[in-house]
Design an enzyme around this catalytic site. Structure first.
Site, mmCIF file in Angstrom:
data_model
loop_
_atom_site.group_PDB
_atom_site.id
_atom_site.type_symbol
_atom_site.label_atom_id
_atom_site.label_comp_id
_atom_site.label_asym_id
_atom_site.label_seq_id
_atom_site.Cartn_x
_atom_site.Cartn_y
_atom_site.Cartn_z
ATOM 1 N N HIS A 280 -63.095 37.080 -9.597
ATOM 2 C CA HIS A 280 -62.478 36.517 -8.314
ATOM 3 C C HIS A 280 -61.477 35.588 -8.303
ATOM 4 C CE1 HIS A 280 -62.666 35.744 -4.041
ATOM 5 N NE2 HIS A 280 -62.487 34.626 -4.563
ATOM 6 N N ASP B 61 -71.919 33.468 5.682
ATOM 7 C CA ASP B 61 -70.687 33.342 4.883
ATOM 8 C C ASP B 61 -69.749 33.594 5.920
ATOM 9 O OD1 ASP B 61 -69.431 32.188 3.569
ATOM 10 O OD2 ASP B 61 -68.549 33.857 3.519
ATOM 11 N N ARG C 89 -65.610 26.548 9.959
ATOM 12 C CA ARG C 89 -65.341 25.457 8.918
ATOM 13 C C ARG C 89 -63.713 25.807 8.961
ATOM 14 N NH1 ARG C 89 -66.410 27.802 3.502
ATOM 15 N NH2 ARG C 89 -65.393 26.461 2.251
ATOM 16 N N SER D 85 -69.908 29.734 -0.718
ATOM 17 C CA SER D 85 -69.029 30.438 0.162
ATOM 18 C C SER D 85 -68.897 32.033 -0.924
ATOM 19 C CB SER D 85 -68.343 30.178 0.592
ATOM 20 O OG SER D 85 -67.460 31.342 1.083
ATOM 21 N N LYS E 37 -70.915 35.677 -1.995
ATOM 22 C CA LYS E 37 -70.170 37.384 -1.642
ATOM 23 C C LYS E 37 -69.986 37.946 -3.080
ATOM 24 C CE LYS E 37 -66.570 35.656 -0.113
ATOM 25 N NZ LYS E 37 -65.755 34.291 1.278
HETATM 26 N N1 URA Z 1 -62.660 31.157 -0.773
HETATM 27 C C1 URA Z 1 -63.945 31.940 -0.248
HETATM 28 O O1 URA Z 1 -64.234 33.390 -0.195
HETATM 29 N N2 URA Z 1 -64.618 31.190 0.720
HETATM 30 C C2 URA Z 1 -64.435 29.754 0.649
HETATM 31 O O2 URA Z 1 -64.986 28.449 0.935
HETATM 32 C C3 URA Z 1 -63.096 29.513 0.029
HETATM 33 C C4 URA Z 1 -62.359 30.159 -0.411
#
Ligand code: URA
Ligand code: CA
Length: 432
Positions: A82, A161, A168, A183, A187
């Protein structure tokens, strides 16, 4: 338990228990705890931080808030990668076939893009015939047979999330290291990763503005990975200018093909080899980073990586002849050069703003339902540190509309030519 007590405890700087974290996330998803309470908790976390252990429990709670992809029917260690928000970041389309060509299984669920260009899925769809819709059975069979498949994300992954990120965004709590780390990690874990490679970008347009902050985020993710049994490696890389030379969908696919032929831009090639080596080590296809890098370099030189790209395209119904004939990919009607207004060295090229210019040409989506133009984008002819003469082309705009004055203005405003430039280092840190 009561939400107010948990908020107060975190506000006062105390460590939350596993039960408290798990309970409040669960109750929030069920609609039993209000947005305003979670907002207050997020602000408390923003100021007080979280321990590694708390961040790991939060990650796990978010993973368990929704579906989890089961990739256990796929042989081998599934490593996912990622990047935190790059501009002109073509790495996945290069890395997936490259790493698969040395035997590491790539079972990737990808997303569509919002912003400067499309996401990996959009770019793959620039290849005629390519489908990202495989059934779960087809997906698993493809990875077992060919070591590679990339599909659209299905299922309801990490709904906690999604809800928390939306809060947020409007409560000034995005920029918290434990919240970003949990976060991202949640994922990847929900998508079935056994091991994870993360590319944390540093630059004016990125979440992390300094190497120190980016390294701390990276270390937090490595620590979370240890606690939840997902071996994690991190590269901290520069994003003060776009990666590679191409920004735009078909343009980036062409750049990816060139890179797999060993003819890619130096910075893109270097980042791909760095990230790829970590993936190969985590997949246990090499013992050391050096050995992994050698395998990957050989796979490019021998043509094995390029063959894997063709096999990947063919398996997902695409036309593999684009690999030998990239000119078959969509091409824009107009190629317009941007001449330098003075001589000197290129000193700055603001990645985020160049991405914005590319989006205005139609390469990206401003909102979710916009359609994207595969052909358009920008190709950089100069990068930071390059000498340039007045009138020489800094970059080429690929447009389907002749009027690009607004785009040109944005580009001029965000490219600086000076007597002398500081050339940023690409790989700023690695963490394991
Ligand atoms: N990318 C994400 O997936 N989550 C975050 O909180 C910040 C960047
Ligand atoms: Ca690029």
């Amino acid at each position: 338990m009561r939400a107010v007590d948990i908020i107060e405890k975190k506000r006062n700087g105390q460590e939350l228990s596993d039960q408290e974290i798990t309970w409040i996330i669960d109750q929030y998803i069920q609609g039993e705890v209000a947005d305003y309470q979670i907002s207050a908790l997020l602000m408390a976390i923003y100021f007080q931080g979280m321990t590694e252990h708390e961040a790991a429990i939060l990650t796990q709670a978010m993973v368990e808030s929704g579906d989890q992809i089961d990739l256990s029917a796929i042989d081998g260690i599934k490593v996912d990668k990622h990047s935190t928000g790059g501009v002109g970041d073509t790495t996945t389309i290069i890395l997936a076939p490259l790493v698969a060509s040395v035997g590491a299984p790539i079972a990737k669920m990808s997303g569509r893009g919002l912003g400067h260009t499309g996401g990996t899925l959009d770019k793959l769809e620039a290849i005629p015939g390519f489908t990202i819709e495989l059934s779960t059975e087809e997906f698993i069979a493809a990875v077992n047979q060919h070591k590679i498949a990339v599909v659209g994300q299905t299922g309801n992954l990490t709904p906690a999330d999604k809800k928390i990120y939306a809060l947020r965004d409007v409560t000034a709590t995005v920029n918290s290291i434990p919240l970003i780390a949990s976060s991202i990690m949640s994922k990847k874990i929900a998508a079935g990763a056994d091991a994870i490679v993360l590319d944390v970008k540093v630059g004016s347009g990125a979440f992390m503005k300094t190497v120190e902050d980016a390294s701390q985020l990276g270390q937090t993710m490595v620590d979370i990975g240890k606690k939840v049994n997902r071996d994690t490696m991190v590269v901290v890389s520069d994003m003060s200018q776009p990666l590679g030379k191409a920004i735009g969908n078909a343009l980036e696919v062409k750049e990816a093909i060139a890179t797999l032929k060993g003819q890619g831009p130096d910075d893109l090639t270097e980042l791909v080899l760095t990230l790829g080596s970590q993936m190969v080590v985590l997949a246990k296809k090499a013992d050391t980073i050096d050995e992994a890098r050698k395998l990957l370099t050989e796979a490019i030189e021998s043509g094995q990586a390029l063959e894997k790209l063709k096999e990947f395209i063919r398996t997902q119904n695409g036309d593999p002849s684009v690999v030998d004939h990239p000119d078959q990919l969509a091409t824009a009607k107009y190629q317009i050069d941007l001449p330098a207004k003075s001589s000197g060295q290129v000193a700055a090229m603001e990645a985020e703003k160049i991405g914005l210019a590319s989006m205005l040409l139609g390469a990206g989506r401003a909102s979710k339902d916009d359609t994207i133009d595969m052909a358009v984008g920008i190709v950089l002819n100069k990068k930071i540190g390059d000498e340039v003469k007045e009138g020489e082309s800094l970059l080429t705009i690929h447009a389907n509309n002749e009027d690009v004055e607004e785009v040109k203005q944005i580009l001029y405003d965000n490219i600086t030519i000076a007597d002398q430039a500081d050339v940023p280092e690409l790989i700023l840190n690695t963490i394991h």
